[in-house]
Design an enzyme around this catalytic site. Structure first.
Site, PDB file in Angstrom:
ATOM      1  N   HIS A   1       0.853  -1.200   0.000  1.00 38.76           N
ATOM      2  CA  HIS A   1       0.000   0.000   0.000  1.00 38.76           C
ATOM      3  C   HIS A   1       0.893   1.257   0.000  1.00 38.76           C
ATOM      4  O   HIS A   1       0.905   2.042   0.948  1.00 38.76           O
ATOM      5  CB  HIS A   1      -0.855  -0.062   1.263  1.00 38.76           C
ATOM      6  CG  HIS A   1      -1.958   0.932   1.379  1.00 38.76           C
ATOM      7  ND1 HIS A   1      -1.782   2.284   1.197  1.00 38.76           N
ATOM      8  CD2 HIS A   1      -3.264   0.762   1.683  1.00 38.76           C
ATOM      9  CE1 HIS A   1      -2.938   2.891   1.401  1.00 38.76           C
ATOM     10  NE2 HIS A   1      -3.849   1.999   1.692  1.00 38.76           N
TER      11      HIS A   1
ATOM     12  N   GLU B   1      -0.938   1.272  -5.322  1.00 41.00           N
ATOM     13  CA  GLU B   1      -0.721   0.049  -4.562  1.00 41.00           C
ATOM     14  C   GLU B   1      -0.686  -1.160  -5.494  1.00 41.00           C
ATOM     15  O   GLU B   1      -1.621  -1.368  -6.270  1.00 41.00           O
ATOM     16  CB  GLU B   1      -1.849  -0.105  -3.532  1.00 41.00           C
ATOM     17  CG  GLU B   1      -2.044   1.156  -2.688  1.00 41.00           C
ATOM     18  CD  GLU B   1      -3.350   1.170  -1.903  1.00 41.00           C
ATOM     19  OE1 GLU B   1      -3.806   0.082  -1.493  1.00 41.00           O
ATOM     20  OE2 GLU B   1      -3.911   2.263  -1.695  1.00 41.00           O
TER      21      GLU B   1
HETATM   22  C1  BG6 Z   1      -6.881   2.124   0.382  1.00 37.66           C
HETATM   23  C2  BG6 Z   1      -8.351   1.864   0.294  1.00 37.66           C
HETATM   24  O1  BG6 Z   1      -6.200   1.013  -0.104  1.00 37.66           O
HETATM   25  O2  BG6 Z   1      -6.526   2.326   1.752  1.00 37.66           O
HETATM   26  C3  BG6 Z   1      -9.090   3.033   0.923  1.00 37.66           C
HETATM   27  O3  BG6 Z   1      -8.725   1.662  -1.051  1.00 37.66           O
HETATM   28  C4  BG6 Z   1      -8.647   3.268   2.346  1.00 37.66           C
HETATM   29  O4  BG6 Z   1     -10.489   2.779   0.874  1.00 37.66           O
HETATM   30  C5  BG6 Z   1      -7.134   3.450   2.338  1.00 37.66           C
HETATM   31  O5  BG6 Z   1      -9.277   4.407   2.882  1.00 37.66           O
HETATM   32  C6  BG6 Z   1      -6.515   3.680   3.715  1.00 37.66           C
HETATM   33  O6  BG6 Z   1      -6.813   2.652   4.574  1.00 37.66           O
HETATM   34  P1  BG6 Z   1      -6.376   2.710   6.086  1.00 37.66           P
HETATM   35  O7  BG6 Z   1      -7.008   1.500   6.728  1.00 37.66           O
HETATM   36  O8  BG6 Z   1      -4.875   2.648   6.119  1.00 37.66           O
HETATM   37  O9  BG6 Z   1      -6.886   4.020   6.649  1.00 37.66           O
END
Ligand code: BG6
Length: 304
Positions: free
Chosen positions: A172, A276
């Site tokens: 991510h 990602e």
């Molecule tokens: C992304 C998702 O991968 O991660 C989003 O598609 C999400 O919907 C984002 O808001 C952040 O996620 P987190 O759990 O780290 O706040």
């Protein structure tokens, strides 16, 4: 973790002039790499790359100035590992979003100074970090990070049990950009995506991606390189992947970023974008008993 763990880690894995381990005020242990080609910091919690900066370049990886380095909490920015599921769990909404791997301790199992001048650290997810109720499968999971002129992150899932299991996953990655107005993301033209801000509708990407509002898209069936073309920083970030058929593009924009509370200033969202490398939706991966699956991504800079 106590200082003695840091001492042991340094005795076993430090590489003079390239790699050392320190304890952060929040209690997290950090691997600090500084070689002739780049600098990087990686938290052992989540095997989470926090920073990557090639020598002579601006930082490539975005870390929120308000990121909380706290045990058991995901760090806002860097390269969180979403594993063994991406997003919400398919059947149990009480399980953590993006899986548990990003908030639990990993171990260092190897370090190496490579002949090309880069530094490699291998992390493993210990059995004790896997909540059996959430993941009752025998496996060996490693994250192999190589820091040089380029950064490579390889997430390896080995099924050590007797039955097939299915995972979804993502690296991510948060990238530093000059400003959302000054970038375009290419490599996904013509691809189908599930639009999270549009009720998960299926759409087709028309041309390069530009960002002028919240963007949260899961592109499926795509293995091509993505490029973040940044006219403000006069550079292109190339994301080249293997073992990944999905790509998620995310920028929370004003309101979502404000709600998260760990994005930094009101305009913090303007200096980042997530691209990602993932396997999700129809690209979930079946790992047969005894088989190994690898998600391998290289991040590099091209000046324009
Ligand atoms: C992304 C998702 O991968 O991660 C989003 O598609 C999400 O919907 C984002 O808001 C952040 O996620 P987190 O759990 O780290 O706040």
């Amino acid at each position: 973790m106590s200082q003695s763990d840091v001492t042991t880690l340094n005795q076993k894995f430090a590489i003079p002039g390239q790699l050392e381990f320190t304890e952060d005020v929040g209690g997290l242990i950090i691997a600090r790499i500084a070689n002739k080609q780049a600098q990087s910091t990686i938290a052992l919690q989540g095997a989470h790359v926090m920073t990557f900066e090639p020598v002579g370049e601006k930082p490539v990886i975005w870390l929120s100035p308000a990121a909380k380095l706290v045990l058991g909490k995901s760090i806002r920015g860097g390269v969180p590992i979403c594993w063994p599921w991406f997003g919400a769990h398919a059947t149990d909404s009480t399980f953590p979003a993006h899986g548990f791997a990003r908030t639990v301790p990993w171990q260092v199992v190897a370090s190496e100074a490579l002949s090309d001048g880069s530094t490699r650290v291998t992390f493993e997810l210990p059995q004790s970090s896997i909540p059996a109720a959430q993941w009752p499968h025998a496996c060996r999971v490693r994250n192999i990070v190589t820091i040089g002129k380029e950064m490579t992150v390889e997430l390896v899932t080995e099924n050590t049990g007797q039955a097939m299991f299915e995972i979804s996953e993502a690296l991510h990655t948060y990238f530093v950009i000059s400003d959302v107005d000054k970038i375009r993301i290419t490599g996904l033209e013509g691809c189908t995506y599930l639009d999270k801000v549009g009720d998960w509708q299926r759409r087709t990407q028309d041309g390069a991606i530009t960002i002028a509002a919240e963007v949260d898209r899961l592109y499926v069936n795509t293995d091509s390189d993505c490029l973040i073309d940044d006219n403000g920083h006069k550079r292109c970030i190339r994301i080249a992947k293997r073992g990944s058929l999905s790509t998620v593009v995310w920028n929370p924009w004003v309101e979502k970023a404000a709600k998260m509370g760990d994005f930094g200033s009101d305009t913090g969202y303007r200096g980042m974008v997530c691209v990602e490398s993932a396997n999700a939706a129809e690209n979930v991966v079946k790992v047969a008993a005894g088989a190994t699956h690898s998600l391998h991504v290289t991040y590099s800079i091209e000046n324009i």
